[in-house]
Design an enzyme around this catalytic site. Structure first.
Site, PDB file in Angstrom:
ATOM      1  N   GLN A  40       0.797  -1.222   0.000  1.00  0.00           N
ATOM      2  CA  GLN A  40       0.000   0.000   0.000  1.00  0.00           C
ATOM      3  C   GLN A  40       0.831   1.275   0.000  1.00  0.00           C
ATOM      4  O   GLN A  40       0.325   2.341  -0.358  1.00  0.00           O
ATOM      5  CB  GLN A  40      -0.957  -0.006   1.197  1.00  0.00           C
ATOM      6  CG  GLN A  40      -2.035  -1.068   1.103  1.00  0.00           C
ATOM      7  CD  GLN A  40      -2.945  -1.082   2.304  1.00  0.00           C
ATOM      8  OE1 GLN A  40      -2.654  -1.737   3.296  1.00  0.00           O
ATOM      9  NE2 GLN A  40      -4.043  -0.354   2.241  1.00  0.00           N
ATOM     10  N   HIS A 141       1.016  -9.563   4.206  1.00  0.00           N
ATOM     11  CA  HIS A 141      -0.121  -8.636   4.265  1.00  0.00           C
ATOM     12  C   HIS A 141      -0.786  -8.640   2.886  1.00  0.00           C
ATOM     13  O   HIS A 141      -0.669  -7.677   2.120  1.00  0.00           O
ATOM     14  CB  HIS A 141       0.355  -7.232   4.654  1.00  0.00           C
ATOM     15  CG  HIS A 141      -0.741  -6.320   5.092  1.00  0.00           C
ATOM     16  ND1 HIS A 141      -0.739  -5.680   6.317  1.00  0.00           N
ATOM     17  CD2 HIS A 141      -1.880  -5.921   4.479  1.00  0.00           C
ATOM     18  CE1 HIS A 141      -1.826  -4.917   6.429  1.00  0.00           C
ATOM     19  NE2 HIS A 141      -2.533  -5.052   5.318  1.00  0.00           N
ATOM     20  N   ASN A 186      -1.539 -11.111   8.085  1.00  0.00           N
ATOM     21  CA  ASN A 186      -2.491 -10.044   8.375  1.00  0.00           C
ATOM     22  C   ASN A 186      -3.880 -10.431   7.883  1.00  0.00           C
ATOM     23  O   ASN A 186      -4.072 -10.747   6.705  1.00  0.00           O
ATOM     24  CB  ASN A 186      -2.072  -8.744   7.678  1.00  0.00           C
ATOM     25  CG  ASN A 186      -3.062  -7.632   7.942  1.00  0.00           C
ATOM     26  OD1 ASN A 186      -3.116  -7.082   9.044  1.00  0.00           O
ATOM     27  ND2 ASN A 186      -3.891  -7.305   6.949  1.00  0.00           N
ATOM     28  N   GLU A 187      -4.833 -10.416   8.776  1.00  0.00           N
ATOM     29  CA  GLU A 187      -6.254 -10.573   8.464  1.00  0.00           C
ATOM     30  C   GLU A 187      -6.563 -11.688   7.468  1.00  0.00           C
ATOM     31  O   GLU A 187      -7.153 -11.441   6.415  1.00  0.00           O
ATOM     32  CB  GLU A 187      -6.809  -9.257   7.911  1.00  0.00           C
ATOM     33  CG  GLU A 187      -6.633  -8.075   8.814  1.00  0.00           C
ATOM     34  CD  GLU A 187      -7.187  -6.788   8.193  1.00  0.00           C
ATOM     35  OE1 GLU A 187      -7.873  -6.866   7.152  1.00  0.00           O
ATOM     36  OE2 GLU A 187      -6.922  -5.719   8.734  1.00  0.00           O
ATOM     37  N   GLU A 361      -4.330  -2.311  13.993  1.00  0.00           N
ATOM     38  CA  GLU A 361      -4.960  -1.348  13.082  1.00  0.00           C
ATOM     39  C   GLU A 361      -6.264  -0.856  13.701  1.00  0.00           C
ATOM     40  O   GLU A 361      -7.148  -1.644  13.978  1.00  0.00           O
ATOM     41  CB  GLU A 361      -5.287  -1.975  11.715  1.00  0.00           C
ATOM     42  CG  GLU A 361      -4.095  -2.476  10.937  1.00  0.00           C
ATOM     43  CD  GLU A 361      -4.487  -2.989   9.564  1.00  0.00           C
ATOM     44  OE1 GLU A 361      -5.547  -2.583   9.053  1.00  0.00           O
ATOM     45  OE2 GLU A 361      -3.746  -3.803   8.996  1.00  0.00           O
ATOM     46  N   TRP A 408      -4.247   3.052  12.289  1.00  0.00           N
ATOM     47  CA  TRP A 408      -4.251   2.833  10.843  1.00  0.00           C
ATOM     48  C   TRP A 408      -4.880   4.061  10.199  1.00  0.00           C
ATOM     49  O   TRP A 408      -6.024   4.389  10.495  1.00  0.00           O
ATOM     50  CB  TRP A 408      -5.049   1.580  10.463  1.00  0.00           C
ATOM     51  CG  TRP A 408      -5.005   1.355   8.987  1.00  0.00           C
ATOM     52  CD1 TRP A 408      -5.864   1.842   8.037  1.00  0.00           C
ATOM     53  CD2 TRP A 408      -4.011   0.630   8.273  1.00  0.00           C
ATOM     54  NE1 TRP A 408      -5.479   1.469   6.788  1.00  0.00           N
ATOM     55  CE2 TRP A 408      -4.338   0.722   6.892  1.00  0.00           C
ATOM     56  CE3 TRP A 408      -2.874  -0.086   8.640  1.00  0.00           C
ATOM     57  CZ2 TRP A 408      -3.569   0.118   5.897  1.00  0.00           C
ATOM     58  CZ3 TRP A 408      -2.114  -0.685   7.655  1.00  0.00           C
ATOM     59  CH2 TRP A 408      -2.466  -0.577   6.312  1.00  0.00           C
ATOM     60  N   GLU A 415      -5.636   1.849  -1.322  1.00  0.00           N
ATOM     61  CA  GLU A 415      -6.577   1.112  -0.482  1.00  0.00           C
ATOM     62  C   GLU A 415      -7.202  -0.046  -1.262  1.00  0.00           C
ATOM     63  O   GLU A 415      -8.409  -0.112  -1.483  1.00  0.00           O
ATOM     64  CB  GLU A 415      -7.649   2.068   0.065  1.00  0.00           C
ATOM     65  CG  GLU A 415      -8.510   1.505   1.184  1.00  0.00           C
ATOM     66  CD  GLU A 415      -7.685   0.957   2.336  1.00  0.00           C
ATOM     67  OE1 GLU A 415      -7.977  -0.176   2.756  1.00  0.00           O
ATOM     68  OE2 GLU A 415      -6.764   1.637   2.800  1.00  0.00           O
ATOM     69  N   TRP A 416      -6.310  -0.952  -1.742  1.00  0.00           N
ATOM     70  CA  TRP A 416      -6.718  -2.186  -2.403  1.00  0.00           C
ATOM     71  C   TRP A 416      -7.705  -1.914  -3.546  1.00  0.00           C
ATOM     72  O   TRP A 416      -7.416  -1.088  -4.399  1.00  0.00           O
ATOM     73  CB  TRP A 416      -7.249  -3.185  -1.364  1.00  0.00           C
ATOM     74  CG  TRP A 416      -6.258  -3.401  -0.246  1.00  0.00           C
ATOM     75  CD1 TRP A 416      -6.397  -3.044   1.053  1.00  0.00           C
ATOM     76  CD2 TRP A 416      -4.945  -3.981  -0.361  1.00  0.00           C
ATOM     77  NE1 TRP A 416      -5.268  -3.367   1.771  1.00  0.00           N
ATOM     78  CE2 TRP A 416      -4.362  -3.946   0.935  1.00  0.00           C
ATOM     79  CE3 TRP A 416      -4.197  -4.542  -1.397  1.00  0.00           C
ATOM     80  CZ2 TRP A 416      -3.081  -4.434   1.204  1.00  0.00           C
ATOM     81  CZ3 TRP A 416      -2.922  -5.030  -1.134  1.00  0.00           C
ATOM     82  CH2 TRP A 416      -2.384  -4.970   0.144  1.00  0.00           C
ATOM     83  N   PHE A 424      -7.155   6.897   4.812  1.00  0.00           N
ATOM     84  CA  PHE A 424      -7.119   6.495   6.218  1.00  0.00           C
ATOM     85  C   PHE A 424      -5.998   7.183   6.992  1.00  0.00           C
ATOM     86  O   PHE A 424      -5.904   7.046   8.207  1.00  0.00           O
ATOM     87  CB  PHE A 424      -6.892   4.977   6.328  1.00  0.00           C
ATOM     88  CG  PHE A 424      -8.138   4.148   6.261  1.00  0.00           C
ATOM     89  CD1 PHE A 424      -8.897   3.901   7.389  1.00  0.00           C
ATOM     90  CD2 PHE A 424      -8.540   3.573   5.063  1.00  0.00           C
ATOM     91  CE1 PHE A 424     -10.037   3.109   7.331  1.00  0.00           C
ATOM     92  CE2 PHE A 424      -9.676   2.775   4.991  1.00  0.00           C
ATOM     93  CZ  PHE A 424     -10.432   2.544   6.125  1.00  0.00           C
TER      94      PHE A 424
END
Length: 467
Positions: A40, A141, A186-187, A361, A408, A415-416, A424
Site C-alpha cells: 500500500q 499482508h 495479516n487478516e 490497526e 491505521w 486502499e486495495w 485512512f
C-alpha cells in the site's frame, strides 16, 4: 509458549459519548505506533521487486475502482527516511509494517534472494531503531509472489506451506536480530473471504450465489486456502521457536480482523447467529492455532471431516429499528461504535485465556473528496481516536492483556480495490508530489503521546490544534 494475538480493528463498532484518556493511564512499555503495509505504501516499481498477485490483479480493467495501481503508491521505498522522521515527531515508540514477499523472494523458493530487498528492509529497520522506534513486522499482508499463483495456485495448494516457511526463515535470518515483534499473517479472514468467497480481491475466485467469477468454488476454497494458511503459520512459528527465538528473544503471533456483533433481537436464533459470526471472524484461525481444532460454532454449520464448507448462515446489518448503529464512515460497512473495541477484546480474553493482544490497526476512513485543507482538518478522525482509546484502556482495567495500539494508517495510501478513493492516513499524501502533510489527527496523536491535554473539540480547540 503463549501466542500473541494482534487485532486489525478497522471495522464497525458502536458509539457512546466522549470520554478522555491520557498516555499516562497506559503502561510505560505499552507500544503506541502507526501502521502501514508494504504494497500500500512502498511502490511496486522500485528495488527489483518481483511481480506479485496484486500487481497482476490491479492491472485487470475494472478490478480497481478508480483504475489505479500501486506502482508508485506513497513511494515509501524512496521516502522512508523522511517518513521515519515524521513518526519520530509524533512520539511513537513502534511502527507496524509488512515485508513484501515478492521484494525479498521474487520467485518464491524457485529463485534467488533479492539483495536490494534485503538491503531496503535492513536500512528501514536500522533507521527506526536509531529513533527509538521498535519494528513490529508482518510477513504476509495480502501480497504473494505471482510465481506461486501460476505454479500451483498459491493458497489452494499445500505446497504453499514450504514456500511460506522458507520465506519466514529468510526473514528471521536477515532481520530477527533487531526485530522483537513478528506476526505471520495479516487478516486472513479478510483476504480469504474477499479472494475466494466473493472474488472481489485477488485471486478473484468465487462461484454463485456469492459472485460470478471465471473460476472458483465459494463453498470449499476459502476453507481449503485457510487450512493451508494455518499450517503455514504453524510451520513458520515452529521454525522461529526452534531456531531463532532463544537467541533473538522476540515473540511471534498472527493478526486477525474481528468485527463485534450484537443480536438484532434477544432470541436464541439471533444469539446463536452472533456466536457463529464471531467464530467465523476469530475462531476460524485462533481456535485451531490455540486449541488445536476448528470452532464448534463453525463445524455445526459447515463441518465435514476433511475441511469446512458452506455458509455461516447469518445476516449482518448496520441498522437497528431503522437507525444506523453509529455514524457511517467513508467505508460503507464501517460505523463509528467505540464500545465495540472493548467488547471484542474481552471476547478474546475470555475465549483464549487472556492471551497477549496488540491492536495493530484502528482507524477512520475519509472519501477523497474536497480540498487538501478540508481533508487535513480531519476532526472526525480525531474524535474517533479520542473515543476509541478509552475503551481499550477500560478493557485493560478489566484485566485484558493488551500490550499495544497502532493507528491505521500512518499515510494515506493505495486502499486495495478502492485505489486512492479513500484516505485512512493521519498524514495527507499528495500523490503527484509525494508531499506529506500532518492532518489534525497527527497533531492530536502527538499531543496524546507527549502529554498535551485536549479537553474538548469545539471550533476554538480545532483552531488551537491546527496552530
Amino acid at each position: 509458549m503463549r501466542i500473541p494475538v494482534a487485532f486489525s480493528l478497522l471495522f464497525c463498532f458502536f458509539s457512546l459519548g466522549r470520554s478522555l484518556v491520557e498516555r499516562s493511564q497506559f503502561p510505560e512499555d505499552f507500544l503506541f505506533g502507526t501502521s502501514t503495509s508494504s504494497y500500500q505504501v512502498e511502490g511496486s516499481l522500485q528495488g527489483s521487486k518481483g511481480l506479485s498477485n496484486w500487481d497482476v490483479f490491479s492491472s485487470i480493467p475494472g478490478k480497481i475502482s478508480d483504475g489505479s495501481n500501486a506502482d508508485v503508491a506513497d513511494d515509501h521505498y524512496t521516502h522512508f527516511q523522511e517518513d521515519i522522521e515524521l513518526m519520530h515527531s509524533l512520539g511513537v515508540n513502534s511502527y507496524r509494517f509488512s515485508l513484501s514477499w515478492s521484494r525479498i523472494l521474487p520467485q518464491g523458493r524457485f529463485g534467488g534472494i533479492n539483495p536490494e530487498g534485503i538491503a531496503f528492509y535492513n536500512d528501514l529497520i536500522d533507521a527506526l531503531l536509531r529513533k527509538g522506534i521498535q519494528p513490529f513486522v508482518t510477513l504476509h499482508h495480502f501480497e504473494t509472489p505471482q510465481e506461486l499463483e501460476e505454479r500451483y495456485g498459491s493458497w489452494l495448494s499445500s505446497e504453499i506451506i514450504e514456500d511460506f516457511a522458507y520465506f519466514a526463515e529468510v526473514c528471521f535470518t536477515a532481520f530477527g536480530d533487531r526485530v522483537n515483534y513478528w506476526t505471520t499473517f495479516n487478516e486472513p479472514n479478510t483476504f480469504l473471504k474477499f479472494g475466494y468467497l466473493n472474488g472481489r480481491w485477488v485471486p478473484g475466485r468465487c462461484s454463485p450465489p456469492y459472485g460470478h467469477c471465471e473460476a472458483g468454488d465459494s463453498d470449499t476454497e476459502p476453507y481449503i486456502a485457510g487450512h493451508n494458511l494455518i499450517l503455514s503459520h504453524a510451520a513458520a512459528t515452529n521454525i522461529y521457536r526452534k531456531k531463532f527465538q532463544v537467541a533473538q528473544g522476540g515473540t511471534i503471533g498472527i493478526v486477525i480482523s474481528p468485527n463485534w456483533y450484537e443480536p438484532l433481537r434477544t432470541t436464541p436464533e439471533d444469539i446463536s447467529a452472533v456466536q457463529r459470526l464471531l467464530a467465523s471472524d476469530v475462531g476460524w484461525f485462533l481456535d485451531p492455532i490455540i486449541h488445536g481444532d476448528y470452532p464448534v460454532e463453525m463445524r455445526e454449520i459447515l463441518g465435514s471431516s476433511d475441511f469446512l464448507n458452506g455458509d455461516i448462515l447469518a445476516t449482518v446489518s448496520g441498522t437497528r429499528d431503522g437507525l444506523l448503529i453509529g455514524p457511517r464512515t467513508a467505508m460503507p460497512s464501517f460505523f463509528v461504535v467505540p464500545y465495540g473495541i472493548e467488547k471484542i477484546i474481552m471476547y478474546v480474553k475470555d475465549r483464549y485465556n487472556n492471551i497477549p493482544m496488540y491492536i495493530t490497526e484502528n482507524g477512520y476512513s475519509q472519501n477523497d473528496i474536497g480540498t487538501k485543507d478540508e481533508l487535513v482538518n480531519d476532526i472526525e478522525r480525531v474524535q474517533y481516536l479520542q473515543n476509541y482509546l478509552p475503551f481499550v484502556n477500560k478493557a485493560m482495567r478489566s484485566g485484558a492483556d493488551v500490550r499495544g495500539y497502532f493507528v491505521w494508517s500512518f499515510l494515506d495510501n493505495f486502499e486495495w480495490v478502492m485505489g486512492y478513493t479513500k484516505r485512512f492516513g493521519i498524514f495527507y499524501v499528495d500523490y503527484k508530489t509525494m508531499e506529506r502533510t500532518p492532518k489534525l489527527s497527527a497533531q492530536w496523536y502527538r499531543g496524546f503521546l507527549t502529554g498535551k491535554k485536549i479537553v474538548s473539540l469545539g471550533e476554538a480547540d480545532v483552531q488551537n490544534l491546527a496552530s
